[in-house]
Design an enzyme around this catalytic site. Structure first.
Site, PDB file in Angstrom:
ATOM      1  CE  LYS A 185      -1.631   2.840   2.911  1.00  0.00           C
ATOM      2  NZ  LYS A 185      -1.494   4.042   2.086  1.00  0.00           N
ATOM      3  CD  GLU A 214      13.365   1.061   8.955  1.00  0.00           C
ATOM      4  OE1 GLU A 214      14.045   2.058   9.264  1.00  0.00           O
ATOM      5  OE2 GLU A 214      13.762  -0.101   9.089  1.00  0.00           O
ATOM      6  CB  CYS A 237      13.190   9.816   7.858  1.00  0.00           C
ATOM      7  SG  CYS A 237      14.052   8.673   6.773  1.00  0.00           S
ATOM      8  CD  GLU A 284       9.973  13.655  10.864  1.00  0.00           C
ATOM      9  OE1 GLU A 284       8.793  13.281  10.974  1.00  0.00           O
ATOM     10  OE2 GLU A 284      10.871  12.942  10.390  1.00  0.00           O
TER      11      GLU A 284
HETATM   12  P1  NAD Z   1       2.387   8.889   7.381  1.00  0.00           P
HETATM   13  O1  NAD Z   1       2.665   8.147   8.642  1.00  0.00           O
HETATM   14  O2  NAD Z   1       1.322   9.903   7.366  1.00  0.00           O
HETATM   15  O3  NAD Z   1       1.990   7.843   6.232  1.00  0.00           O
HETATM   16  C1  NAD Z   1       2.843   6.793   5.838  1.00  0.00           C
HETATM   17  C2  NAD Z   1       2.016   5.652   5.274  1.00  0.00           C
HETATM   18  O4  NAD Z   1       1.231   5.098   6.320  1.00  0.00           O
HETATM   19  C3  NAD Z   1       1.020   6.076   4.199  1.00  0.00           C
HETATM   20  O5  NAD Z   1       0.959   5.049   3.238  1.00  0.00           O
HETATM   21  C4  NAD Z   1      -0.291   6.202   4.960  1.00  0.00           C
HETATM   22  O6  NAD Z   1      -1.424   6.007   4.171  1.00  0.00           O
HETATM   23  C5  NAD Z   1      -0.140   5.078   5.977  1.00  0.00           C
HETATM   24  N1  NAD Z   1      -0.874   5.237   7.238  1.00  0.00           N
HETATM   25  C6  NAD Z   1      -1.090   6.381   7.937  1.00  0.00           C
HETATM   26  N2  NAD Z   1      -1.767   6.097   9.071  1.00  0.00           N
HETATM   27  C7  NAD Z   1      -1.959   4.757   9.103  1.00  0.00           C
HETATM   28  C8  NAD Z   1      -2.606   3.856  10.005  1.00  0.00           C
HETATM   29  N3  NAD Z   1      -3.160   4.293  11.131  1.00  0.00           N
HETATM   30  N4  NAD Z   1      -2.619   2.538   9.709  1.00  0.00           N
HETATM   31  C9  NAD Z   1      -2.022   2.073   8.602  1.00  0.00           C
HETATM   32  N5  NAD Z   1      -1.405   2.873   7.682  1.00  0.00           N
HETATM   33  C10 NAD Z   1      -1.371   4.196   7.936  1.00  0.00           C
HETATM   34  O7  NAD Z   1       3.787   9.477   6.903  1.00  0.00           O
HETATM   35  P2  NAD Z   1       4.089  10.340   5.608  1.00  0.00           P
HETATM   36  O8  NAD Z   1       3.632  11.737   5.861  1.00  0.00           O
HETATM   37  O9  NAD Z   1       3.626   9.635   4.384  1.00  0.00           O
HETATM   38  O10 NAD Z   1       5.701  10.302   5.586  1.00  0.00           O
HETATM   39  C11 NAD Z   1       6.501  11.141   6.313  1.00  0.00           C
HETATM   40  C12 NAD Z   1       6.996  10.451   7.560  1.00  0.00           C
HETATM   41  O11 NAD Z   1       7.697   9.261   7.224  1.00  0.00           O
HETATM   42  C13 NAD Z   1       8.006  11.306   8.316  1.00  0.00           C
HETATM   43  O12 NAD Z   1       7.743  11.238   9.695  1.00  0.00           O
HETATM   44  C14 NAD Z   1       9.343  10.647   7.985  1.00  0.00           C
HETATM   45  O13 NAD Z   1      10.352  10.873   8.933  1.00  0.00           O
HETATM   46  C15 NAD Z   1       8.946   9.222   7.909  1.00  0.00           C
HETATM   47  N6  NAD Z   1       9.935   8.444   7.141  1.00  0.00           N
HETATM   48  C16 NAD Z   1      10.756   7.570   7.803  1.00  0.00           C
HETATM   49  C17 NAD Z   1      11.709   6.857   7.095  1.00  0.00           C
HETATM   50  C18 NAD Z   1      12.627   5.865   7.764  1.00  0.00           C
HETATM   51  O14 NAD Z   1      13.198   5.035   7.068  1.00  0.00           O
HETATM   52  N7  NAD Z   1      12.805   5.915   9.079  1.00  0.00           N
HETATM   53  C19 NAD Z   1      11.829   7.048   5.720  1.00  0.00           C
HETATM   54  C20 NAD Z   1      10.978   7.938   5.086  1.00  0.00           C
HETATM   55  C21 NAD Z   1      10.023   8.629   5.806  1.00  0.00           C
END
Ligand code: NAD
Length: 483
Positions: free
Chosen positions: A174, A249, A282, A382
């Site tokens: 997804k 992650e 991130c 962040e």
């Molecule tokens: P997000 O958490 O809003 O969404 C990420 C994914 O999770 C999306 O596909 C979203 O639809 C899904 N999602 C959201 N809530 C959910 C739930 N309750 N249950 C299941 N799925 C859910 O994050 P974002 O805004 O897309 O990305 C940015 C974030 O990702 C930042 O905090 C960044 O630091 C982090 N990030 C971390 C890494 C790493 O490797 N540590 C890498 C890239 C991004």
């Protein structure tokens, strides 16, 4: 895109059962340019069962065959690299040059590295302590739900899809609903490479819909998630009732410690690294700690560099930074910049509002805050935009204490020419990774964090191990085997 509204389930493009339409917005123009479907529980269920049915054959398949299919995928990925670069650029706003040279390349590097490491992977480990009578078998964990963010879409997706498939798991991906086109394109590539039906499935959707349905599904054995710490915590709770493995992650707030003996380029490198991908990384070094004797010099350099960073649309080639991904992120970043000003941080460059001359698109001014203190929101949260916070320190112990004073622990950075100090500080920092003096880790190194930055490791052998379960069989050798 022909199949933008469809899902890839059981080797076929299928119309959603309970999907609703959602626009994909170009962040450079704020205009919708494509329509996708956001699926629901029934779409998720169909994909999960396709993966479940494909699992016995795929997990038992000759390992060499699985590697050959990943090599076929690599060939398609390389051939269609320009399509991928354009899809990423348009959906999340990375300038096309960055998209070609970094976003697409990251996916390729992870696929190549997985193939290299998986080729010689040993799945059977006889115990040397009883002559092999006790056998340790490493087996695919099963059906994996892969949930990914929008900021480095193909980097994140490939770090999950390639090792999961290589280790014999079947998957339901997804991708982020904000950047769904790169994932759809990858599904086309997987189809062309000839993977058996059901091994790879894709359902688009949001967190509350497909994300939640995948996470709580009893036929999903593992969730591998990359995204925000808030969503990571919600996923962990939702996954608990079915006791599945959850690899996380999550977010970061990396400190970049610049000692007085750092090389002359350290500050400029730190600023550029923070602003790369419009600050949407991130592992970005978003808190710059500078030893007091070089603090004023560092402020001057940082200001000069920030003022030369240009913003521009994603379809223009060049070294500018693009817009941030969405109106939601734009509003969040603007709110945090305003809060930084309210709470007394000194604006050295940038500030609130759009860059001059840019009235359309989610463009943010490259911003530097000086004299930021640890109680300020911009130091703690962040921001995920082109915003750098700077502060001075006096002693090594204070620098370590400041760096570790965060809920996160992804990447920290050290700049010093004293190797003894470098190793001492690296050991004291609470993070999954420490990068020093601008030298990045070799490809295939594990990536991941501690504390609220997550508990997973992606890439390298550790990234393969995440998708395996250990089974111990005793009495593996019969009397005849033992002689
Ligand atoms: P997000 O958490 O809003 O969404 C990420 C994914 O999770 C999306 O596909 C979203 O639809 C899904 N999602 C959201 N809530 C959910 C739930 N309750 N249950 C299941 N799925 C859910 O994050 P974002 O805004 O897309 O990305 C940015 C974030 O990702 C930042 O905090 C960044 O630091 C982090 N990030 C971390 C890494 C790493 O490797 N540590 C890498 C890239 C991004």
């Amino acid at each position: 895109m022909e199949n933008a509204r469809n899902f890839y389930i059981n080797g076929k493009w299928q119309a959603p059962t309970d999907g609703r339409k959602a626009p994909v917005i170009d962040p450079s123009t704020e205009q919708p340019f494509e329509t996708i479907s956001l699926g629901g529980a029934r779409d998720t269920d169909a994909a999960v069962w396709a993966a479940r049915r494909a699992l016995p054959e795929w997990s038992a398949r000759d390992h060499g065959d699985r590697i050959r299919l990943l090599e076929a995928l690599l060939e398609v990925y390389n051939r269609r690299a320009e399509d991928m670069a354009r899809a990423i650029s348009k959906e999340m706003g990375a300038p096309i040059t960055l998209s070609r040279e970094a976003q697409v390349v990251a996916g390729r590097v992870h696929l190549e590295s997985t193939i290299r490491l998986a080729r010689d992977f040993e799945f059977e480990h006889p115990s040397p302590r009883d002559g092999g009578s006790t056998m340790k078998l490493l087996e695919p964990i099963g059906v994996c739900g892969l949930i990914t963010p929008w900021n480095w879409p193909m980097n994140q997706i490939m770090l999950k899809v390639a090792p999961a498939l290589a280790m014999g798991c079947t998957v339901v991906l997804k991708p982020s609903e904000v950047s769904p086109l790169s994932g759809l394109l990858l599904a086309e590539m997987i189809d062309e490479a000839g993977f058996p039906p059901g091994v790879f499935n894709l359902v688009n959707g949001d967190g509350a819909g497909v994300g939640a349905a995948l996470t709580s599904h009893p036929e999903v054995d593992m969730i591998s998630f990359t995204g925000s710490s808030v969503a990571g915590a919600a996923i962990t709770q939702a996954a608990a009732s079915t006791v599945k493995r959850v690899a996380l992650e999550l977010g970061g707030k990396g400190a970049n410690i610049i000692f007085a003996d750092a090389d002359p380029d350290a500050v400029e490198r730190g600023v550029r690294n923070c602003f790369n991908n419009t600050g949407q990384t991130c592992a970005a070094p978003t808190r710059m700690l500078v030893e007091r004797s070089r603090y004023n010099e560092a402020l001057e350099i940082a200001q000069r560099v920030a003022e030369t960073v240009e913003t521009g649309p994603s379809d223009e080639e060049g070294r500018h930074i693009g817009p941030v991904v969405s109106e939601r992120q734009f509003d969040k970043i603007q709110g945090l910049i305003a809060k930084g000003i309210d709470e007394g941080a000194r604006v050295l460059a940038g500030g609130a509002g759009r860059p001059e001359g840019r009235n359309l698109g989610y463009f943010v001014r490259p911003t530097i805050f000086a004299d930021v203190t640890r109680d300020m929101t911009v130091w703690r949260e962040e921001i995920f935009g082109p915003v750098l916070c700077m502060t001075p320190f006096d002693t090594e112990a204070e620098a370590i204490e400041l760096a570790n004073d965060t809920i996160y622990g992804l990447t920290n950075f050290i700049q010093t020419t004293d190797n003894e100090k470098l190793r001492r500080v690296a050991r004291a920092l609470r993070s999954g990774m420490v990068e020093s003096n601008g030298i990045g880790p070799v490809s295939g190194s594990p990536f991941g964090g501690v504390r609220q930055s997550g508990n997973g490791r992606e890439g390298g052998c550790e990234g393969l191990m995440e998708f395996l379960e250990t089974k111990v069989v005793s009495g593996w050798l019969s009397g005849a085997d033992v002689g």
